[in-house]
Design a protein around this motif. Structure first.
Motif, PDB file in Angstrom:
ATOM      1  N   ALA A 237       0.611  -1.185  -0.133  1.00 43.52           N
ATOM      2  CA  ALA A 237      -0.020   0.075   0.147  1.00 43.52           C
ATOM      3  C   ALA A 237       0.989   1.447   0.001  1.00 43.52           C
ATOM      4  O   ALA A 237       2.024   1.234   0.327  1.00 43.52           O
ATOM      5  N   SER A 238       0.288   2.170  -0.570  1.00 42.85           N
ATOM      6  CA  SER A 238       0.836   3.570  -0.321  1.00 42.85           C
ATOM      7  C   SER A 238      -0.483   4.528  -0.343  1.00 42.85           C
ATOM      8  O   SER A 238      -1.527   4.226  -0.617  1.00 42.85           O
ATOM      9  N   SER A 239      -0.185   5.625   0.311  1.00 41.59           N
ATOM     10  CA  SER A 239      -1.220   6.810   0.689  1.00 41.59           C
ATOM     11  C   SER A 239      -2.099   6.943  -0.698  1.00 41.59           C
ATOM     12  O   SER A 239      -1.445   6.987  -1.913  1.00 41.59           O
ATOM     13  N   GLY A 240      -3.326   6.804  -0.522  1.00 40.86           N
ATOM     14  CA  GLY A 240      -4.122   6.946  -1.618  1.00 40.86           C
ATOM     15  C   GLY A 240      -4.747   5.655  -2.199  1.00 40.86           C
ATOM     16  O   GLY A 240      -5.713   5.892  -3.295  1.00 40.86           O
ATOM     17  N   THR A 241      -4.130   4.576  -2.050  1.00 43.40           N
ATOM     18  CA  THR A 241      -4.474   3.383  -2.631  1.00 43.40           C
ATOM     19  C   THR A 241      -5.754   2.652  -1.572  1.00 43.40           C
ATOM     20  O   THR A 241      -5.892   3.469  -0.794  1.00 43.40           O
ATOM     21  N   SER A 242      -6.476   1.760  -2.273  1.00 42.88           N
ATOM     22  CA  SER A 242      -7.688   1.104  -1.563  1.00 42.88           C
ATOM     23  C   SER A 242      -7.430  -0.257  -1.085  1.00 42.88           C
ATOM     24  O   SER A 242      -6.545  -1.017  -1.813  1.00 42.88           O
ATOM     25  N   SER A 243      -8.175  -0.723  -0.311  1.00 45.73           N
ATOM     26  CA  SER A 243      -7.931  -2.122   0.080  1.00 45.73           C
ATOM     27  C   SER A 243      -9.318  -2.616   0.064  1.00 45.73           C
ATOM     28  O   SER A 243     -10.153  -2.298  -0.635  1.00 45.73           O
ATOM     29  N   GLU A 244      -9.742  -3.605   0.974  1.00 45.26           N
ATOM     30  CA  GLU A 244     -10.986  -4.450   0.855  1.00 45.26           C
ATOM     31  C   GLU A 244     -11.627  -4.578   2.316  1.00 45.26           C
ATOM     32  O   GLU A 244     -10.720  -4.482   3.263  1.00 45.26           O
ATOM     33  N   ILE A 245     -12.811  -4.735   2.372  1.00 41.38           N
ATOM     34  CA  ILE A 245     -13.597  -5.032   3.474  1.00 41.38           C
ATOM     35  C   ILE A 245     -14.496  -6.272   3.198  1.00 41.38           C
ATOM     36  O   ILE A 245     -14.802  -6.722   2.051  1.00 41.38           O
ATOM     37  N   SER A 246     -14.370  -7.268   4.176  1.00 43.76           N
ATOM     38  CA  SER A 246     -15.065  -8.533   4.024  1.00 43.76           C
ATOM     39  C   SER A 246     -16.270  -8.482   5.053  1.00 43.76           C
ATOM     40  O   SER A 246     -16.182  -7.911   5.902  1.00 43.76           O
ATOM     41  N   SER A 247     -17.364  -9.145   4.590  1.00 48.22           N
ATOM     42  CA  SER A 247     -18.395  -9.560   5.489  1.00 48.22           C
ATOM     43  C   SER A 247     -18.360 -10.974   5.905  1.00 48.22           C
ATOM     44  O   SER A 247     -18.210 -11.863   5.114  1.00 48.22           O
ATOM     45  N   SER A 248     -18.496 -11.204   7.426  1.00 49.77           N
ATOM     46  CA  SER A 248     -18.576 -12.413   7.875  1.00 49.77           C
ATOM     47  C   SER A 248     -19.576 -13.402   7.296  1.00 49.77           C
ATOM     48  O   SER A 248     -19.499 -14.635   7.336  1.00 49.77           O
ATOM     49  N   LEU A 249     -20.717 -12.955   7.307  1.00 52.14           N
ATOM     50  CA  LEU A 249     -22.042 -13.551   6.553  1.00 52.14           C
ATOM     51  C   LEU A 249     -22.065 -13.483   5.068  1.00 52.14           C
ATOM     52  O   LEU A 249     -22.967 -13.966   4.606  1.00 52.14           O
ATOM     53  N   GLY A 250     -21.004 -13.006   4.398  1.00 49.72           N
ATOM     54  CA  GLY A 250     -21.075 -12.658   2.957  1.00 49.72           C
ATOM     55  C   GLY A 250     -21.497 -11.504   2.667  1.00 49.72           C
ATOM     56  O   GLY A 250     -22.095 -10.871   3.289  1.00 49.72           O
ATOM     57  N   ASN A 251     -21.684 -11.391   1.244  1.00 49.81           N
ATOM     58  CA  ASN A 251     -22.364 -10.102   0.665  1.00 49.81           C
ATOM     59  C   ASN A 251     -22.943 -10.534  -0.898  1.00 49.81           C
ATOM     60  O   ASN A 251     -22.155 -10.663  -1.667  1.00 49.81           O
ATOM     61  N   PRO A 252     -24.485 -10.339  -0.872  1.00 52.67           N
ATOM     62  CA  PRO A 252     -25.155 -10.174   0.007  1.00 52.67           C
ATOM     63  C   PRO A 252     -25.363 -11.165   1.133  1.00 52.67           C
ATOM     64  O   PRO A 252     -24.849 -12.333   1.034  1.00 52.67           O
ATOM     65  N   TYR A 253     -25.726 -10.783   2.232  1.00 50.98           N
ATOM     66  CA  TYR A 253     -25.861 -11.475   3.385  1.00 50.98           C
ATOM     67  C   TYR A 253     -27.332 -11.730   3.786  1.00 50.98           C
ATOM     68  O   TYR A 253     -28.302 -10.831   3.548  1.00 50.98           O
ATOM     69  N   CYS A 254     -27.692 -12.842   4.610  1.00 51.29           N
ATOM     70  CA  CYS A 254     -28.869 -12.928   5.115  1.00 51.29           C
ATOM     71  C   CYS A 254     -29.296 -12.253   6.294  1.00 51.29           C
ATOM     72  O   CYS A 254     -28.762 -12.517   7.522  1.00 51.29           O
ATOM     73  N   SER A 255     -30.126 -11.476   6.470  1.00 57.41           N
ATOM     74  CA  SER A 255     -30.407 -10.530   7.819  1.00 57.41           C
ATOM     75  C   SER A 255     -31.039 -11.305   8.630  1.00 57.41           C
ATOM     76  O   SER A 255     -30.977 -11.115   9.824  1.00 57.41           O
ATOM     77  N   ALA A 256     -31.778 -12.386   8.236  1.00 55.13           N
ATOM     78  CA  ALA A 256     -32.415 -13.420   9.494  1.00 55.13           C
ATOM     79  C   ALA A 256     -31.190 -14.065  10.348  1.00 55.13           C
ATOM     80  O   ALA A 256     -31.504 -14.312  11.300  1.00 55.13           O
ATOM     81  N   GLU A 257     -30.101 -14.162   9.808  1.00 56.40           N
ATOM     82  CA  GLU A 257     -29.218 -14.875  10.678  1.00 56.40           C
ATOM     83  C   GLU A 257     -28.784 -13.682  11.767  1.00 56.40           C
ATOM     84  O   GLU A 257     -27.582 -14.274  12.270  1.00 56.40           O
ATOM     85  N   GLY A 258     -28.958 -12.578  11.784  1.00 59.47           N
ATOM     86  CA  GLY A 258     -28.543 -11.653  12.462  1.00 59.47           C
ATOM     87  C   GLY A 258     -27.404 -10.581  11.998  1.00 59.47           C
ATOM     88  O   GLY A 258     -27.457 -10.626  10.801  1.00 59.47           O
ATOM     89  N   ALA A 259     -26.542 -10.074  12.649  1.00 56.33           N
ATOM     90  CA  ALA A 259     -25.669  -8.976  12.162  1.00 56.33           C
ATOM     91  C   ALA A 259     -24.354  -9.747  11.627  1.00 56.33           C
ATOM     92  O   ALA A 259     -24.116 -10.846  12.090  1.00 56.33           O
ATOM     93  N   THR A 260     -23.842  -9.016  10.752  1.00 59.83           N
ATOM     94  CA  THR A 260     -22.515  -9.323  10.060  1.00 59.83           C
ATOM     95  C   THR A 260     -21.676  -8.586  10.614  1.00 59.83           C
ATOM     96  O   THR A 260     -21.579  -7.396  11.059  1.00 59.83           O
ATOM     97  N   THR A 261     -20.305  -9.217  10.581  1.00 57.89           N
ATOM     98  CA  THR A 261     -19.079  -8.235  11.097  1.00 57.89           C
ATOM     99  C   THR A 261     -18.244  -8.098   9.833  1.00 57.89           C
ATOM    100  O   THR A 261     -17.716  -9.069   8.993  1.00 57.89           O
ATOM    101  N   LEU A 262     -18.139  -6.776   9.695  1.00 63.30           N
ATOM    102  CA  LEU A 262     -17.125  -6.372   8.681  1.00 63.30           C
ATOM    103  C   LEU A 262     -16.019  -6.094   9.010  1.00 63.30           C
ATOM    104  O   LEU A 262     -15.492  -5.777  10.206  1.00 63.30           O
ATOM    105  N   SER A 263     -14.927  -6.626   8.236  1.00 68.09           N
ATOM    106  CA  SER A 263     -13.325  -6.617   8.631  1.00 68.09           C
ATOM    107  C   SER A 263     -12.608  -5.964   7.340  1.00 68.09           C
ATOM    108  O   SER A 263     -12.933  -6.362   6.535  1.00 68.09           O
ATOM    109  N   THR A 264     -11.616  -5.435   7.834  1.00 65.61           N
ATOM    110  CA  THR A 264     -10.693  -5.076   7.076  1.00 65.61           C
ATOM    111  C   THR A 264      -9.173  -5.307   7.493  1.00 65.61           C
ATOM    112  O   THR A 264      -9.069  -6.091   8.389  1.00 65.61           O
TER     113      THR A 264
END
Length: 479
Positions: free
Chosen positions: A228-255
């Motif tokens: 990385a260098s300043s100005g570059t971008s990275s990724e965010i992952s969702s523990s329940l995937g994306n799209p996620y099933c809201s009936a399973e509860g909250a999802t955890t976003l991680s970077t």
């Protein structure tokens, strides 16, 4: 000269006779080419021959010795000792098991007898491993992305105990590990060994427990690391995937792992959201600013729910006149939806379609359930009441007396302007403030008490019909 030759021959012959009858054990042969033991399988066999004097001994015990990983018996260990006289017919096939700390490519075994004493030479060498841990494990806290600043590095570590039911191999001190970098979708190259690995080159990395030539399920998740260098971008992952099933509860976003964080939702800062993860049950665009120390980066994700959307075509409060009915219809994107209709919290028997015609007064509810894919439900509430038929007055009154005597208490206008006529009715105070506005007038204004002393308040109305005919006038409130 002849006597000397004869004596020499006698000595040589005696030596041959003595060797022929000496106690001997053949080189043990193996019933395998490699030994990949585990808690569920650890059974191996060797076959060897032995001389008659060993076979004749009723007290003899055979011992199976295992060398070290380099094939040396100097630090070998006994892995089996038979019962006295258990094997007295040559050749013999003996079963043995490997110790739980076995790990190497060049083991050998040899056989010893106790009565009389004899030792075989070592067998051919073979790879042998005891797979004490043979299940997937996690590295980098199961976060699939990471970054390091240009000129820096990123340390990958095996999780212990890891997340969820992770069976960390670090719980078994005898194990060693190899680290790999993917070179294509199907190939990789060995880049290091140990419990950690310091990454200095961007790529996708993973770890395997070192079981040599033995196949194994003891491997980690992949982690893609970028520079990385300043100005570059990275990724965010969702523990329940994306799209996620809201009936399973909250999802955890991680970077990625970093020194500091700040999370945003739809471009607005989320107060207090300054950790590597953020828990949410709402869809939207999430982003995070990431401080890597020597540089900074950002990451974003548009989080979507795999639920569904629905709507109903009636108001929360609805009125009908005696003998009329109201049909409510639900429109939904749910997969294989089911519909349950209730009146006053009682299930309406037979009402299972997306629409229902209501004729009774009360509180209604419909529950829409998606039965395929993400299991989720949504409900709509509405009420229905029957009003008295509107009096068919011929003129628009300009005086009302809301004193509760049942006479002229509300502003009652001709039915051609009331509910169902698509006529807009606006009532304003003398100061121009709108106090009532509707396209469904129910002859019910004023709904609340109007307080005044001696001066009778005056209000003004504007009635606009569906064909844009307009009527205006005043309403004086008297006691």
């Amino acid at each position: 000269m002849r006597n000397f030759t004869f004596i020499g021959f006698i000595v040589f012959f005696a030596s041959v006779i003595n060797f022929t009858y000496a106690q001997t054990i053949s080189t043990p042969s193996l019933g395998f080419t490699q030994a990949c033991a585990s808690p569920s399988f650890n059974t191996y066999y060797t076959t060897f021959s032995f001389s008659a004097d060993i076979a004749a001994s009723g007290s003899n015990q055979f011992t199976i010795e295992l060398s070290d990983a380099n094939g040396s018996f100097a630090n070998g260990q006994v892995i089996l000792k038979t019962n006295a006289g258990q094997y007295n017919i040559s050749p013999a096939t003996v079963q043995f098991s490997l110790p739980s700390d076995t790990a190497g490519e060049s083991y050998k075994i040899r056989v010893k007898s106790s009565s009389p004493s004899a030792t075989s030479v070592g067998s051919v060498s073979f790879p042998a491993y005891y797979k004490i841990q043979d299940s997937p494990f996690t590295i980098n806290n199961l976060i699939g992305t990471a970054a390091f600043c240009a000129g820096g590095s990123y340390l990958l570590t095996i999780d212990n105990p890891g997340t969820g039911d992770n069976d960390s191999p670090l719980k078994y001190p005898s194990l060693t590990f190899n680290w790999y970098r993917e070179t294509s979708s199907t190939t990789s190259t060995l880049v290091g060994s140990g419990e950690t690995f310091n990454v200095t080159s961007a790529g996708t990395y993973y770890c395997e427990t070192n079981y040599g030539s033995c196949t194994s399920d003891s491997y980690s998740n992949r982690v893609t690391i970028s520079e990385a260098s300043s100005g570059t971008s990275s990724e965010i992952s969702s523990s329940l995937g994306n799209p996620y099933c809201s009936a399973e509860g909250a999802t955890t976003l991680s970077t990625i792992n970093a020194d500091a964080y700040q999370w945003f939702k739809d471009g607005k800062k989320i107060d207090g959201a300054t950790s590597q993860t953020y828990v949410t049950d709402e869809s939207g665009t999430y982003s995070v600013s990431i401080d890597l120390g020597q540089c900074s980066t950002t990451a974003s994700i548009t989080l979507e729910t795999s639920g569904f959307t629905s709507s109903i075509d009636v108001d929360e409060t609805n009125s009908i006149q005696e003998g009329e009915a109201l049909t409510a219809t639900v429109t939904t994107t749910a997969n294989n939806p089911t519909f349950q209709w209730y009146l006053n919290n009682n299930l309406i028997s037979g009402a299972a379609g997306n629409s229902y015609t209501a004729a009774e007064t009360g509180d209604y509810k419909v529950v829409v359930t998606q039965t395929s894919g993400c299991a989720a439900s949504e409900e709509f509430l509405f009420s229905l009441f029957v009003t008295e038929p509107f009096p068919d007055v011929s003129n628009i009154p300009n005086i009302i007396s809301p004193n509760g005597d049942g006479i002229n208490d509300t502003w009652t206008i001709p039915v051609e302007y009331t509910s169902g006529s698509n006529t807009e009715v606006i009532i304003m105070s003398a100061q121009g403030k709108v106090v009532h506005q509707t396209n469904n007038y129910l002859n019910n204004w004023p709904e609340n008490q109007i307080d005044f002393n001696e001066i009778n308040p005056v209000y003004y109305y504007i009635i606009t019909t569906a064909n844009n005919a307009v009527k205006k006038g005043s309403i004086t409130v008297v006691k």
